[in-house]
Write an enzyme that holds these catalytic residues in place. Structure first.
Site, mmCIF file in Angstrom:
data_model
loop_
_atom_site.group_PDB
_atom_site.id
_atom_site.type_symbol
_atom_site.label_atom_id
_atom_site.label_comp_id
_atom_site.label_asym_id
_atom_site.label_seq_id
_atom_site.Cartn_x
_atom_site.Cartn_y
_atom_site.Cartn_z
ATOM 1 N N ARG A 70 27.193 23.073 -29.990
ATOM 2 C CA ARG A 70 27.532 21.796 -29.757
ATOM 3 C C ARG A 70 28.659 21.234 -28.570
ATOM 4 O O ARG A 70 28.488 20.562 -27.056
ATOM 5 C CB ARG A 70 27.693 20.565 -30.496
ATOM 6 C CG ARG A 70 28.418 21.143 -31.939
ATOM 7 C CD ARG A 70 28.464 19.934 -33.213
ATOM 8 N NE ARG A 70 29.677 20.292 -33.942
ATOM 9 C CZ ARG A 70 30.505 19.056 -34.902
ATOM 10 N NH1 ARG A 70 30.614 18.469 -33.834
ATOM 11 N NH2 ARG A 70 31.611 19.567 -35.172
ATOM 12 N N GLU A 110 17.239 5.636 -30.174
ATOM 13 C CA GLU A 110 16.945 6.823 -29.437
ATOM 14 C C GLU A 110 15.406 6.836 -28.665
ATOM 15 O O GLU A 110 15.244 7.608 -27.754
ATOM 16 C CB GLU A 110 16.853 7.386 -31.194
ATOM 17 C CG GLU A 110 17.866 8.384 -31.505
ATOM 18 C CD GLU A 110 18.690 7.160 -31.989
ATOM 19 O OE1 GLU A 110 17.764 6.136 -32.746
ATOM 20 O OE2 GLU A 110 19.923 7.098 -33.145
ATOM 21 N N PHE A 135 17.636 12.572 -34.981
ATOM 22 C CA PHE A 135 17.733 11.918 -35.132
ATOM 23 C C PHE A 135 16.484 11.766 -34.014
ATOM 24 O O PHE A 135 16.292 10.273 -33.445
ATOM 25 C CB PHE A 135 18.545 10.534 -35.017
ATOM 26 C CG PHE A 135 19.505 10.514 -35.557
ATOM 27 C CD1 PHE A 135 18.959 10.569 -37.477
ATOM 28 C CD2 PHE A 135 20.988 10.989 -36.032
ATOM 29 C CE1 PHE A 135 19.685 9.996 -38.056
ATOM 30 C CE2 PHE A 135 21.205 10.290 -36.748
ATOM 31 C CZ PHE A 135 21.158 10.254 -37.951
#
Lengths: 619, 619
Positions: free
Chosen positions: B319, B367, B392
């Site tokens: 990440r 989102e 998400f």
């Protein structure tokens, strides 16, 4: 003592402030012990939660699931330690358990889930709690119970559209037994929220959505109690917009940036607790008002269902059979409720709506909220059936995913699947719903081909707890099963099988009929195929399919009106590949277009001709 | 002639009314020819569309994709025939094509998709157009262009939360180059909408969300033109709330129930057309104002990217490598823009935000809208990277699904996958994201294990058009590849392979390192395994994996930090089972809980020990 507006329980404001301090101490202690978590998000809500649990709500703390307890949903699930602390202080479990927070040997997880008796649903994916609350408030009304539903939201999650879907429906149905509290602590995860402490922005929005609004200082216990005492006044749902500070109550945390999701180290924790300790008081011993004694709802399962009455060969779409079945089952099962997203005339849930309007909730075009509402009904003992076009459940995938974590009782029925819907084109075609629903933990995925199997599978769904998805089709298909045929979960029907068959064709829904046609055509060419109706996609009838495959030289061909990823073919391959079975797949391999159903099934290679060609290439 | 507020083009109101009548005729004729469709939903919008296309918008009708054309998004995609009719009347294609509506040999599908040059995105799943419009309006601002973005919504779709996510962001960013028109025709699919013609309800809502509102009679051409002429005034986005009638313009259709989604039969069509024909006028020949000549945006791809600078063994979470790569690539690629949902400090998109704040859009916790905004940027030539916790993105599955139909240029980067995130628990763990993203038509799914592969795969994503998903992990992992290693889509890396290996272990992300540990442990027991890094989950490196499997007696073991359905194991089995390869799977088989990453990987059987045990049971 608080006496404003006839508040139900008698407790000192000072005692509540003391309990709030104690909840803060627990939240800090637990997250520091865990080495992770969101203490400052607990601190902003502590006064609100202390007031609700020890100064306002009616409930039996020894029986969190009591049918007439007020409900509390922590939509801002990352404040879990605060929720756990509150229940510990009611005496439900020892406070010493709190320091096991987030440990693998404790049910006090990072975010609440219903392994805990007081968590009706899992929270932690933000913006979902309100929809569940709407479902519970509707359920209370249906059951003629007077419990109220309280939902605590953070201000950051207000950005989620699902919040406004829920707000709109609560306003439309005037749910004056629903109270939402928004902890407006100004700070999000990575920066300030869009509106900071502009309370008027939130007030205008909720007001426009049909809510009564109250803006308060979320750290002023008298104000909190006063506004709570007046909840349920009038005909609207109430939102309490509480101006708070993240980290409130601890001087070096309050309203400070960069404390989101960070535990205090031991020294910081000791310093914080030293500030809080002088005020802290236990909640144990506070008299909590019991719920009113009203008739418990009749949530008993029926012994049997009225029989079916189809004739072999009748042409009935499985989506229509759904509507018929739901009405038939609903007649004897008072637990059954239904909801739809303004597609009830297409999904045929309209049949149920017409017969039982009180048990039907029109959710309008808002699928996220619809799934949350259904989850809320399920958490209160109902058997909720939510329907829309199958592809539009993708709108609610996160809600369905979290329902999986909630171990919810939730029945989803999706119509209009695959290219066989025809002219409306790909935006209306469910071609990824099997992949989506198979991936939900604990789910059962059913895909009937005829009216009898659709109706029987709906009985199974009503009888058994859990998340079930029924995939129904738009075209009419002939009835091929007798009215008394049984369709257990995890089963399959072997419809054609002869010695010397070359391939086992596994199909479901519309492709089953293509497989049967292919079997007839191939027979003329002297090629036999075994045809299996895999109506239970998850769990799959692995033994039935494997046994059939072993008789066809371990060759399987799957045919599905779905993309090739994650659907029937992947399910069969994923289950049986380890046994040495060879699985070939026919599926919709590219973005389809508008056209007639039969044209599309031909073009995308999932019709009888395609099966014939593939079988010939394999044998 | 309309001269109010300096309207740009000079055209008779009567002519526009005539064009509206012609658009109505086309809509009826086309749907009657098709035998399906939504003529009455076209009729309510016809005056609005005629005014926009022939009396207001600036665009080059011969070049629908011109960089400075005003944009028009038909969010109510079921009114497709009206859109097609408008473009036909601009002269883009012959009106005779319109009667091919919904035919398999025509691109005039049931709902618009970008096979058509004038459809920037697919619509038809309601409530999505506004988010795309927000993205385009933001893009116009970034590119210093003065085109405006017009989005036409139905009133039914206003119930979708995604609409309010978009409305909120447009209000926050004061997008005064965005105009939304709501066709408030009162009637939904299955019943009246919740608010019918209560225009004040819509007005209050949009106003509370930061919009300038105008309520008009949507069939009064002068009113429409007047309010359009004043668009862009002030600092807010504008919503035009048009009171209309479904079926407007035809006496026996107007405001009548039960006409949703139904074509007229031939007699009805003839009767309707007879009513409309006397007023009808063609749009061909109307002078449409050209877009202003401003500098075209620089949307050229760079020749090369700055090099990487890792050392083997460096501990870097993928990440974090994402944030580094995005910044590195963004330095030389002006097309790259990014957005996040208030998780930028966790996904590391914050690195890009800090370096290029103008090219970053904070979308807050919403989102669905974030994905729509990204799709909008992509449709205007940018390369948009949207990031949040991978799980998400399930919130936006329908938007991603429709982006697939849009053949969009969309890059999604999801962090915090699987049980290896640890203590936060299942609500934060992506365990179904591979299943979801694999099922998106045309998608590419990438899953790097180290920083180098993450960075190189991000280059691939920036260079190539399409929907890409990069799955990043929370834990730090060692760099195992050299800085100049290449990672083509559809490839895989064979990291361990020796003659006599018993099993081919296919892993990705954190499980790759478990597989390598297992290889070491098994070596001590005299058992060899082949280890493959399947960084490209879709498309899968089927030839590489198959070749390896053939050397290990056709035995494969997949290991993934994901549920068993639809992930890496199903991908491998689904691809290779037909070749006689036997695929065994290790995956997270039940609802996980909170705990330390290593504890969870052990408990759910995806760590080195589990691999060792499984390999031993197989060999």
């Amino acid at each position: 003592m608080n006496t404003v507006f006839g508040v139900t329980n008698e407790i000192d404001t000072e005692r509540l402030q003391g309990i709030a301090a104690q909840l803060r101490i627990h939240s800090i202690t637990a997250t520091t012990a865990a080495g992770s978590g969101h203490p400052t998000s607990c601190l902003s809500s502590a006064d609100l939660v202390a007031a609700l649990f020890f100064g306002h709500m009616r409930y039996n703390p020894k029986d969190p699931k009591h049918y007439n307890n007020d409900r509390f949903i922590l939509s801002k699930g990352h404040a879990a330690p605060l929720l756990y602390a509150a229940w510990a202080e009611t005496g439900l479990f020892p406070a010493s358990e709190l320091t096991k927070l987030r440990r693998i040997d404790s049910d006090l997880e990072g975010h609440p889930i219903p392994r805990l008796p007081f968590a009706d649903v899992a929270t932690g994916s933000l913006g979902q709690g309100m929809s569940v609350g709407v479902g519970m408030a509707l359920c209370a009304r249906l059951d003629k119970l007077d419990y109220k539903t309280y939902v605590l939201l953070g201000d950051g999650e207000i950005a989620e559209g699902s919040v406004w879907e829920a707000a709109s429906l609560a306003g439309i149905y005037k749910l004056n037994n629903l109270v939402v509290i928004v902890d407006v602590n100004r700070l999000g995860q990575s920066q300030e929220t869009a509106f900071g402490h502009q309370m008027d922005v939130y007030e205008k929005r909720f007001s426009a959505f049909g809510w009564r609004t109250e803006v308060i200082d979320g750290h002023d216990m008298d104000e909190i109690l006063e506004v709570l005492a007046a909840d349920g006044l009038g005909e609207q749902p109430l939102v309490i917009l509480a101006r708070t500070y993240k980290g409130a109550g601890v001087s070096f945390l309050q309203d400070k940036d960069n404390w989101h999701g960070k535990p205090l180290n031991k020294e910081e924790a000791a310093k914080a607790i030293a500030e809080l300790q002088p005020k802290a008081q236990s909640g144990v011993g506070v008299e909590i008002p019991s719920p009113n004694e009203l008739s418990a709802p009749n949530n008993t399962a029926p012994a049997a269902y009225p029989p079916l009455n189809y004739k072999l060969g009748d042409l009935v779409a499985t989506r229509e059979a759904y509507g018929t079945a739901l009405t038939r089952i609903g007649e004897v099962d008072p637990r059954v409720v239904a909801m739809d997203g303004d597609t009830k005339n297409s999904t045929f849930s309209e049949k149920f709506f017409k017969k039982f309007p009180d048990r039907f909730t029109e959710c309008f075009i808002a699928e996220q909220n619809m799934v949350g509402v259904a989850t809320g009904f399920g958490a209160r003992g109902k058997v909720p059936f939510a329907s829309t076009f199958a592809t539009f459940f993708s709108r609610a995938f996160d809600q369905i995913r979290v329902a999986g974590i909630s171990m919810a009782n939730l029945k989803l029925v999706g119509s209009h699947v695959g290219v066989s819907i025809g002219e409306d084109g790909p935006s209306q075609m469910a071609l990824e719903d099997l992949a989506m629903m198979r991936a939900v933990v604990g789910s059962t995925v059913l895909y009937p081909s005829d009216a009898v199997s659709a109706e029987k599978l709906l009985e199974v769904m009503a009888q058994n707890r859990g998340i079930y998805f029924l995939r129904t089709s738009r075209p009419k298909t002939p009835v091929i099963y007798n009215n008394d045929e049984q369709f257990p979960v995890g089963g399959a029907k072997v419809l054609r099988q002869n010695p010397g068959d070359k391939v086992t064709v596994v199909a479901a829904g519309v492709t089953l009929f293509e497989a049967l046609k292919a079997a007839d055509a191939l027979k003329n060419d002297g090629i036999g195929i075994t045809v299996i109706d895999a109506y239970s996609v998850k769990p799959l009838a692995r033994d039935v399919i494997k046994a059939a495959a072993q008789k066809t030289n371990n060759l399987i061909l799957t045919v599905e009106d779905h993309y090739p990823e994650g659907g029937l073919g992947d399910a069969v391959a994923g289950e049986l590949s380890a046994d040495g079975v060879q699985v070939h797949k026919l599926a919709v391999m590219e973005l389809p277009r508008s056209g007639k159903p039969e044209e599309l099934m031909a073009r995308y290679g999932i019709n009888a001709d395609a099966i014939v060609r593939k079988v010939k290439s394999l044998s």
